[in-house]
Design a protein around this motif. Structure first.
Motif, PDB file in Angstrom:
ATOM      1  N   PHE A  37      49.950   2.555  37.209  1.00  0.00           N
ATOM      2  CA  PHE A  37      50.684   3.268  36.058  1.00  0.00           C
ATOM      3  C   PHE A  37      50.091   3.126  34.669  1.00  0.00           C
ATOM      4  O   PHE A  37      50.668   3.030  33.737  1.00  0.00           O
ATOM      5  CB  PHE A  37      51.997   2.183  35.876  1.00  0.00           C
ATOM      6  CG  PHE A  37      53.002   2.745  37.332  1.00  0.00           C
ATOM      7  CD1 PHE A  37      54.074   3.760  36.881  1.00  0.00           C
ATOM      8  CD2 PHE A  37      52.935   2.220  38.202  1.00  0.00           C
ATOM      9  CE1 PHE A  37      54.698   4.244  37.836  1.00  0.00           C
ATOM     10  CE2 PHE A  37      53.704   2.706  39.312  1.00  0.00           C
ATOM     11  CZ  PHE A  37      54.664   3.548  39.101  1.00  0.00           C
ATOM     12  N   LYS A  38      48.794   3.057  34.711  1.00  0.00           N
ATOM     13  CA  LYS A  38      48.070   2.778  33.255  1.00  0.00           C
ATOM     14  C   LYS A  38      46.687   3.602  33.321  1.00  0.00           C
ATOM     15  O   LYS A  38      46.254   3.960  34.381  1.00  0.00           O
ATOM     16  CB  LYS A  38      47.382   1.400  33.145  1.00  0.00           C
ATOM     17  CG  LYS A  38      48.573   0.344  33.008  1.00  0.00           C
ATOM     18  CD  LYS A  38      48.060  -1.029  32.501  1.00  0.00           C
ATOM     19  CE  LYS A  38      47.340  -1.656  33.684  1.00  0.00           C
ATOM     20  NZ  LYS A  38      47.165  -2.970  33.235  1.00  0.00           N
ATOM     21  N   GLY A  39      46.243   4.192  32.303  1.00  0.00           N
ATOM     22  CA  GLY A  39      44.953   4.929  32.051  1.00  0.00           C
ATOM     23  C   GLY A  39      44.981   6.210  32.950  1.00  0.00           C
ATOM     24  O   GLY A  39      46.120   7.065  33.211  1.00  0.00           O
ATOM     25  N   ASN A  40      44.092   6.204  33.503  1.00  0.00           N
ATOM     26  CA  ASN A  40      43.991   7.945  34.297  1.00  0.00           C
ATOM     27  C   ASN A  40      44.536   7.777  35.396  1.00  0.00           C
ATOM     28  O   ASN A  40      44.711   8.704  36.091  1.00  0.00           O
ATOM     29  CB  ASN A  40      42.172   7.804  34.625  1.00  0.00           C
ATOM     30  CG  ASN A  40      41.434   8.326  33.330  1.00  0.00           C
ATOM     31  OD1 ASN A  40      42.009   8.670  32.504  1.00  0.00           O
ATOM     32  ND2 ASN A  40      40.210   7.866  33.609  1.00  0.00           N
ATOM     33  N   PHE A  41      44.947   6.673  36.086  1.00  0.00           N
ATOM     34  CA  PHE A  41      45.601   6.502  37.314  1.00  0.00           C
ATOM     35  C   PHE A  41      47.281   6.673  36.804  1.00  0.00           C
ATOM     36  O   PHE A  41      48.157   6.917  37.778  1.00  0.00           O
ATOM     37  CB  PHE A  41      45.626   5.195  37.721  1.00  0.00           C
ATOM     38  CG  PHE A  41      44.174   4.910  38.501  1.00  0.00           C
ATOM     39  CD1 PHE A  41      43.752   5.770  39.653  1.00  0.00           C
ATOM     40  CD2 PHE A  41      43.338   4.436  37.711  1.00  0.00           C
ATOM     41  CE1 PHE A  41      42.623   5.348  40.182  1.00  0.00           C
ATOM     42  CE2 PHE A  41      41.923   3.982  38.256  1.00  0.00           C
ATOM     43  CZ  PHE A  41      41.683   4.868  39.632  1.00  0.00           C
ATOM     44  N   ARG A  42      47.586   6.686  35.706  1.00  0.00           N
ATOM     45  CA  ARG A  42      49.156   7.151  35.308  1.00  0.00           C
ATOM     46  C   ARG A  42      49.706   8.130  36.003  1.00  0.00           C
ATOM     47  O   ARG A  42      49.058   9.273  35.618  1.00  0.00           O
ATOM     48  CB  ARG A  42      49.230   6.794  33.916  1.00  0.00           C
ATOM     49  CG  ARG A  42      50.657   6.844  33.421  1.00  0.00           C
ATOM     50  CD  ARG A  42      50.643   6.789  31.684  1.00  0.00           C
ATOM     51  NE  ARG A  42      50.119   7.791  30.998  1.00  0.00           N
ATOM     52  CZ  ARG A  42      48.874   7.742  30.370  1.00  0.00           C
ATOM     53  NH1 ARG A  42      48.281   6.710  30.436  1.00  0.00           N
ATOM     54  NH2 ARG A  42      48.445   8.850  29.839  1.00  0.00           N
ATOM     55  N   PRO A  43      50.798   8.275  36.540  1.00  0.00           N
ATOM     56  CA  PRO A  43      51.466   9.408  36.907  1.00  0.00           C
ATOM     57  C   PRO A  43      51.999  10.056  36.021  1.00  0.00           C
ATOM     58  O   PRO A  43      52.146   9.854  34.653  1.00  0.00           O
ATOM     59  CB  PRO A  43      52.574   8.884  37.771  1.00  0.00           C
ATOM     60  CG  PRO A  43      52.409   7.237  38.025  1.00  0.00           C
ATOM     61  CD  PRO A  43      51.660   6.912  37.048  1.00  0.00           C
ATOM     62  N   THR A  44      52.229  11.307  36.400  1.00  0.00           N
ATOM     63  CA  THR A  44      52.701  12.691  35.693  1.00  0.00           C
ATOM     64  C   THR A  44      53.832  12.994  36.032  1.00  0.00           C
ATOM     65  O   THR A  44      54.142  12.916  37.309  1.00  0.00           O
ATOM     66  CB  THR A  44      51.399  13.767  35.479  1.00  0.00           C
ATOM     67  OG1 THR A  44      52.016  14.954  34.544  1.00  0.00           O
ATOM     68  CG2 THR A  44      51.313  14.291  36.738  1.00  0.00           C
ATOM     69  N   ASP A  45      54.663  13.278  35.049  1.00  0.00           N
ATOM     70  CA  ASP A  45      55.998  13.949  35.373  1.00  0.00           C
ATOM     71  C   ASP A  45      56.016  15.477  35.068  1.00  0.00           C
ATOM     72  O   ASP A  45      57.239  16.013  34.982  1.00  0.00           O
ATOM     73  CB  ASP A  45      57.172  13.267  34.486  1.00  0.00           C
ATOM     74  CG  ASP A  45      57.094  13.511  33.222  1.00  0.00           C
ATOM     75  OD1 ASP A  45      55.968  13.935  32.642  1.00  0.00           O
ATOM     76  OD2 ASP A  45      57.869  12.667  32.379  1.00  0.00           O
ATOM     77  N   LYS A  46      54.782  16.109  34.656  1.00  0.00           N
ATOM     78  CA  LYS A  46      54.774  17.566  34.150  1.00  0.00           C
ATOM     79  C   LYS A  46      54.281  18.455  35.273  1.00  0.00           C
ATOM     80  O   LYS A  46      53.374  18.019  35.760  1.00  0.00           O
ATOM     81  CB  LYS A  46      53.780  17.674  32.948  1.00  0.00           C
ATOM     82  CG  LYS A  46      54.211  16.989  31.806  1.00  0.00           C
ATOM     83  CD  LYS A  46      53.218  16.808  30.584  1.00  0.00           C
ATOM     84  CE  LYS A  46      53.939  16.273  29.381  1.00  0.00           C
ATOM     85  NZ  LYS A  46      52.628  16.585  28.403  1.00  0.00           N
ATOM     86  N   GLU A  47      55.094  19.292  35.852  1.00  0.00           N
ATOM     87  CA  GLU A  47      54.424  20.399  36.506  1.00  0.00           C
ATOM     88  C   GLU A  47      54.117  21.554  35.644  1.00  0.00           C
ATOM     89  O   GLU A  47      54.893  21.790  34.848  1.00  0.00           O
ATOM     90  CB  GLU A  47      55.814  20.706  37.722  1.00  0.00           C
ATOM     91  CG  GLU A  47      56.328  19.702  38.269  1.00  0.00           C
ATOM     92  CD  GLU A  47      57.127  19.949  39.519  1.00  0.00           C
ATOM     93  OE1 GLU A  47      57.139  19.247  40.300  1.00  0.00           O
ATOM     94  OE2 GLU A  47      57.920  20.850  39.130  1.00  0.00           O
TER      95      GLU A  47
END
Length: 202
Positions: A37-47
């Motif tokens: 859940f941090k940095g480049n691995f953080r999920p996105t909620d945008k489609e």
């Protein structure tokens, strides 16, 4: 008589289920934010949907001899586990698509609305299924936690069997974040040991 017995069984189990689940989670809580859940691995909620044409390029060119759609499937967790213990495999599936038609490239991404995703994100608002990341290692204290986690897994399966919570059948409660296959003019998202989940590629 039998229905009255079932109703009593539901009430008794419901009264102890969530408090016991909360207690088990407190014993296994990790202080901190999982790296998923941090940095480049953080999920996105945008489609999103984007289009690239030749005028948008600063170098290179759009291939003229490639036509079709490239799909990639992977984890994109929207809910963090209550114990803060998470594994990359625990993320619900998000599919990314690149469409080539010889003149432009189109990109879009979509979070798969699997039965598990809808149940956890829209009906409960929190994770209700056991996470791979909640399985501890091999140290002595971890062995104690492993026993507690085994109890939690048994608790979830018992609740599923009795019907205290509307848990999904085991073959339908997957994240579907592992792979994709196109078969018989249909496309499916896959996870080992779960039924395929059909997706529509426009």
């Amino acid at each position: 008589m039998w229905s009255a017995f079932l109703a009593l069984k539901y009430r008794v189990f419901s009264a102890i289920y969530e408090p016991l689940e909360d207690l088990l989670d407190r014993f296994n809580t990790w202080e901190g934010t999982p790296w998923q859940f941090k940095g480049n691995f953080r999920p996105t909620d945008k489609e999103t949907h984007q289009q690239i044409t030749a005028i948008d390029l600063t170098f290179g060119q759009i291939p003229h001899d490639i036509k079709g759609v490239y799909l990639r499937n992977g984890p994109n967790a929207q809910l963090q586990s209550r114990t803060n213990r998470q594994h990359l495999f625990d993320g619900d599936a998000m599919v990314h698509a690149l469409r080539f038609d010889g003149k432009k490239i189109e990109y879009c991404n979509r979070q798969l609305r699997t039965p598990k995703f809808v149940q956890e994100n829209e009906e409960y608002g929190r994770p209700i299924y056991f996470k791979v990341g909640e399985l501890p290692g091999i140290r002595i204290w971890d062995s104690v936690k492993r026993s507690l986690n085994a109890l939690k897994i048994s608790l979830i399966h018992t609740a599923q069997f009795i019907g205290v919570k509307p848990y999904l059948p085991l073959e339908k409660d997957g994240t579907m974040n592992t792979a994709l296959v196109h078969h018989n003019k249909k496309t499916f998202a896959l996870l080992e040991c779960k039924l395929p989940f059909g997706i529509k590629v426009n």
